[in-house]
Design a protein around this motif. Structure first.
Motif, short mmCIF file in Angstrom:
data_model
loop_
_atom_site.label_atom_id
_atom_site.label_comp_id
_atom_site.label_asym_id
_atom_site.label_seq_id
_atom_site.Cartn_x
_atom_site.Cartn_y
_atom_site.Cartn_z
N TYR A 133 4.32 1.20 6.01
CA TYR A 133 4.91 0.07 6.50
C TYR A 133 4.55 -1.08 5.97
CZ TYR A 133 6.69 2.46 10.44
OH TYR A 133 7.43 3.49 11.99
N LYS A 134 3.66 -1.02 4.77
CA LYS A 134 3.52 -1.52 3.85
C LYS A 134 4.11 -1.25 2.89
CE LYS A 134 -0.49 -3.22 6.02
NZ LYS A 134 -2.23 -3.48 5.75
N ASP A 149 0.96 -1.44 0.62
CA ASP A 149 0.31 -0.29 0.09
C ASP A 149 1.36 1.29 0.13
OD1 ASP A 149 -2.45 1.93 0.41
OD2 ASP A 149 -2.90 0.88 2.07
N ASN A 200 0.30 3.88 0.62
CA ASN A 200 -0.22 5.10 1.80
C ASN A 200 -0.28 4.69 3.24
OD1 ASN A 200 -1.71 7.14 -0.16
ND2 ASN A 200 -2.70 5.48 -0.64
N ASP A 201 0.77 3.77 3.40
CA ASP A 201 1.48 3.11 4.37
C ASP A 201 2.80 3.24 4.40
OD1 ASP A 201 1.29 1.43 7.11
OD2 ASP A 201 -0.40 0.34 7.14
#
Length: 604
Positions: A222-223, A217, A219-220
Motif C-alpha cells: 500500500y506504499k 516502501d 515492502n508495503d
C-alpha cells in the motif's frame, strides 16, 4: 558528610541556574539554534521529501510582500518568484525552492516584517548549502548515478525560463518484485519501480528532486508502485498516484492528502486528471469482477473512477461494459518485446498469432498480459481527460490504438482510430479523416492518403481547452508508432514516433490532422512506450517528451545495449522545428512537463 552534600547540592543548583540564565537571560527562555538573518532559522527539507527546498522561519514576525531569488551559478538559470501571504503563513516563513545540490547557494529575499503593528521593509541575503543530489535506492547492477544527466541542445530566448518536471523511474530492483495478485486471479501489482522525479532548468541542472523514502516502501503493497500521472493543479500543488494510492503534495513537499484507493479498485497507474469541478479522474482497475463465464478476476487498467478530495467515488466508467473487450486486431500486431513497461528484448518484433491469442484467452491465465477480455491487458488506458462542455471523458487506449470519448451516460460519442475490427454498434462512432479543405481522405484498412495517419499505441490524448469549444475539439497526442498501419515493419529500425495535433468537428464527426513532428527524426526519436504531447497556454506552444527514445539496440542480437536517452522538445504553435531541445541520458522516462512557480507560491 551532611555538609559535603549540602555544598554539592548548592553548587549544582548554581550551575543549572547559570546555564538557564545563559540560555534565556533574565527575560526568560530563548531559542538556541543559530540564525543567519533578520528573522528565523533556516530549515532544510522541511517536509522530508524535497531536499533542495528550505524554509526561512518567520522568527515570530508577520511576513508580507515576499520575493525570493536564487542567484544562479555562472551561466546558470535564475529562479525568482513572489510568495503570497497565504503561502508564508502555511509554511511558517519564506519557502525557498530551486537550490543547487552540493553547493552553497546565495538566496536573496525581500519582505516586509511586522511586529506589534510596526512594519519594516527588509532586503537580505542568505547562504544556504544543500546536500548533493542523491537517492538511496539506486543501487542495482549497472547504475552509475542516482539521476540522469541532461544535454541541452537548443534553447531559444523565449524558453530560457522553463522549469521542467521529469517523471522517470529506475529499472525494477530485486526487492520490488516480490508480490503479485492471485485472489482473485490477475492484476498488475508487479509494476513496482523506484521513482526518479526531478525538476530541471534549461541549462540541464537539477533544481528539485523527490526523496520518496518517507512515503514509499517496497515492502508495503500500500506504499509501493510506479509514480505516474503527475499534474500541476490550479492551486500549484501536484497530484499523482502510485500502486494503491493517489495523493496531493505541494512543491515544497507538504502533504495535502494521501489516500488509499477505495477497496473496490486497485492498481493505479498512468493517469490522474484534475477536473474543472474539483474532482479527479483516476485510472484504476476492478478489485473483483465477475466475468460472464463466472470467473472472478482483478482486471487490468480498464476502469476510470471520479473521486472527490475526501476519497468518495462519485462515478465510474467500467470499460469492459462500455467497449468491446474482445476486439483483438491490435493485440495481434503489437510488438511483444515492448508491451508498455513490460519490456522483453528477447521478444522484440514478435507478434501473437490468432491461434496463440485464442489459446491464451481460453485459459485461466490472467494478469498483466496481452489478451482479450476482462482480467487481461486488453485496453491499457494510459490517459484520461475531461471535457466540461458535454460532461464527457476522453481516454487513450494503447492496446486498441484509439482515442475514445465517452459520456456521463457511458455511451461512446466518438472514436479516433482505425475502423478495423470494431463491432457494428461502434461503426458510426469512428471519425472520418478530412484534409484542410474539408474533403474526405481516402483510406483503405488502416492506411490513409494525404499525409493523414491514425495514432498507434499512443499516449496522452488530451483536449486543448483554450482552443476548443463545444463543437470543435483540438486533441494533442503522442503517437508512439508501434504496429503502425496494423502491422510490424519489414525492419525494426523503420519505426518512428510522432507528436500530433488533431482538429475534430464533433457535429460532422470528422478529424483533421493539423500538425505533426517526429517522422523526420526517424528511429533515433522513436519511443516504443510512455511519452507525452501537451499544449502550453503560457507560450502558445506544444511540449513533447519522447520518453523512451534513444536506446542503443542491437538489431542482430535483439538486445538493448543501453538505457533510453529521451528527448524533451517544445515548439511554438505550428512550428516545424523545436525552440527547445534537451536530451536526457541513461534513464527510462514516463512523462515530463513545464511547471509554474507563480501557481505554486503566489496562490491565495
Amino acid at each position: 558528610m551532611n555538609l559535603r552534600l549540602s555544598l554539592v547540592a548548592a553548587t549544582t543548583t548554581f550551575l543549572f541556574a547559570g546555564a538557564a540564565f545563559a540560555v534565556g537571560g533574565s527575560s526568560g527562555p530563548h531559542v538556541t539554534y543559530p540564525t543567519s538573518g533578520k528573522i528565523g532559522a533556516v530549515i532544510m527539507n522541511p517536509y522530508k521529501i524535497a531536499p533542495l527546498t528550505a524554509v526561512i522561519r518567520n522568527g515570530g514576525y508577520v511576513l508580507t510582500d515576499i520575493t525570493v531569488r536564487i542567484v544562479p551559478k555562472e551561466g546558470g538559470q535564475e529562479i525568482k518568484y513572489k510568495v503570497s501571504d497565504a503561502q508564508a503563513r502555511t509554511h511558517g516563513g519564506i519557502p525557498v525552492f530551486g537550490l543547487y545540490g552540493g553547493y552553497r547557494n546565495t538566496v536573496e529575499v525581500s519582505y516586509t516584517r511586522t511586529l506589534s503593528g510596526k512594519s519594516e521593509p527588509v532586503k537580505e541575503t542568505y547562504k544556504i548549502y544543500a546536500q548533493p543530489v542523491s537517492l538511496q535506492q539506486a543501487g542495482y547492477a549497472g547504475v552509475t548515478d542516482s539521476f540522469f544527466k541532461a544535454e541541452v541542445k537548443k534553447v531559444d530566448p523565449e524558453f530560457k525560463d522553463r522549469l521542467i518536471l521529469v517523471n522517470n523511474m529506475i529499472a525494477a530492483p530485486a526487492d520490488s518484485t516480490r508480490a503479485v495478485w492471485n485472489n482473485p486471479m490477475g492484476g498488475a501489482l508487479e509494476w513496482n519501480r523506484y521513482p526518479q522525479n526531478a525538476i530541471i532548468d534549461t541549462t540541464g541542472e537539477i533544481r528539485w528532486y523527490m526523496d520518496p523514502a518517507t512515503i514509499y516502501d517496497f515492502n508495503d503493497i500500500y506504499k509501493a508502485g510506479i509514480m505516474m500521472g503527475f499534474r500541476q493543479n490550479k492551486d500549484g500543488a501536484f497530484t499523482w498516484g502510485y500502486g494503491q494510492r493517489y495523493v496531493k503534495y505541494d512543491l515544497m513537499g507538504r502533504e495535502i492528502w494521501n489516500h488509499r484507493l477505495p477497496d473496490g479498485y486497485n492498481d493505479f497507474s498512468h493517469a490522474m486528471d484534475p477536473m474543472q469541478n474539483g474532482n479527479y479522474l483516476v485510472r484504476v482497475a476492478s478489485s473483483d469482477y465477475k466475468r460472464p463465464d463466472g470467473k472472478h478476476v482483478r482486471t487490468v487498467r480498464d476502469v476510470i473512477i471520479e473521486v472527490d478530495e475526501n476519497g468518495v467515488v462519485v462515478d465510474e466508467w467500467r470499460l469492459f461494459d462500455i467497449l468491446d473487450p474482445y476486439r483483438d486486431v491490435v493485440l495481434k500486431v503489437l510488438d511483444q518485446g515492448a508491451v508498455c513497461l513490460n519490456i522483453d528484448a528477447s521478444k522484440a518484433g514478435q507478434t501473437l498469432s490468432a491461434e496463440e491469442l485464442a489459446k491464451q484467452d481460453a485459459s485461466d491465465h490472467f494478469g498483466d498480459i496481452v489478451g482479450s477480455g476482462a482480467g487481461r491487458n486488453w485496453v491499457h488506458v494510459n490517459s484520461v481527460d475531461y471535457d466540461p462542455t458535454d460532461d464527457s471523458i476522453i481516454i487513450s487506449s494503447r492496446h486498441q490504438s484509439a482515442l475514445i470519448k465517452i459520456g456521463r451516460d457511458k455511451e461512446v460519442k466518438w472514436i479516433m482510430g482505425s475502423p478495423e475490427g470494431w463491432k457494428a454498434e461502434f461503426k458510426d462512432k469512428i471519425l472520418t479523416p478530412i484534409d484542410k479543405d474539408g474533403n474526405p481522405i481516402k483510406c483503405e484498412g488502416s492506411k490513409c492518403e494525404g499525409g493523414f495517419d491514425w495514432t498507434w499505441t499512443q499516449h496522452t490524448g488530451w483536449r486543448i481547452d483554450s482552443k476548443s469549444d463545444k463543437n470543435i475539439f483540438y486533441l494533442s497526442v503522442f503517437d508512439n508508432g508501434d504496429a503502425r498501419g496494423m502491422e510490424q515493419p519489414a525492419l525494426p529500425e523503420m519505426k518512428y514516433s510522432r507528436a500530433v495535433i488533431y482538429k475534430i468537428d464533433q457535429k460532422k464527426m470528422t478529424v483533421e490532422q493539423i500538425w505533426q513532428y517526429g517522422e523526420e527524426r526517424g528511429h533515433d526519436w522513436y519511443s516504443p512506450v510512455t511519452s507525452l504531447t501537451e499544449y502550453q497556454d503560457d507560450k502558445d506552444s506544444v511540449f513533447v517528451y519522447s520518453a523512451t527514445a534513444g536506446a542503443s539496440y542491437n538489431f542482430k542480437t535483439g538486445a538493448f545495449e543501453s538505457a533510453p536517452n529521451p528527448y524533451i522538445d517544445e515548439f511554438k504553435w505550428g512550428a516545424t522545428e523545436p525552440s527547445l531541445e534537451i536530451q536526457l541520458k541513461n534513464t527510462s522516462g514516463y512523462q515530463a512537463m513545464p511547471i509554474d512557480l507563480n501557481k505554486a507560491f503566489n496562490a491565495k
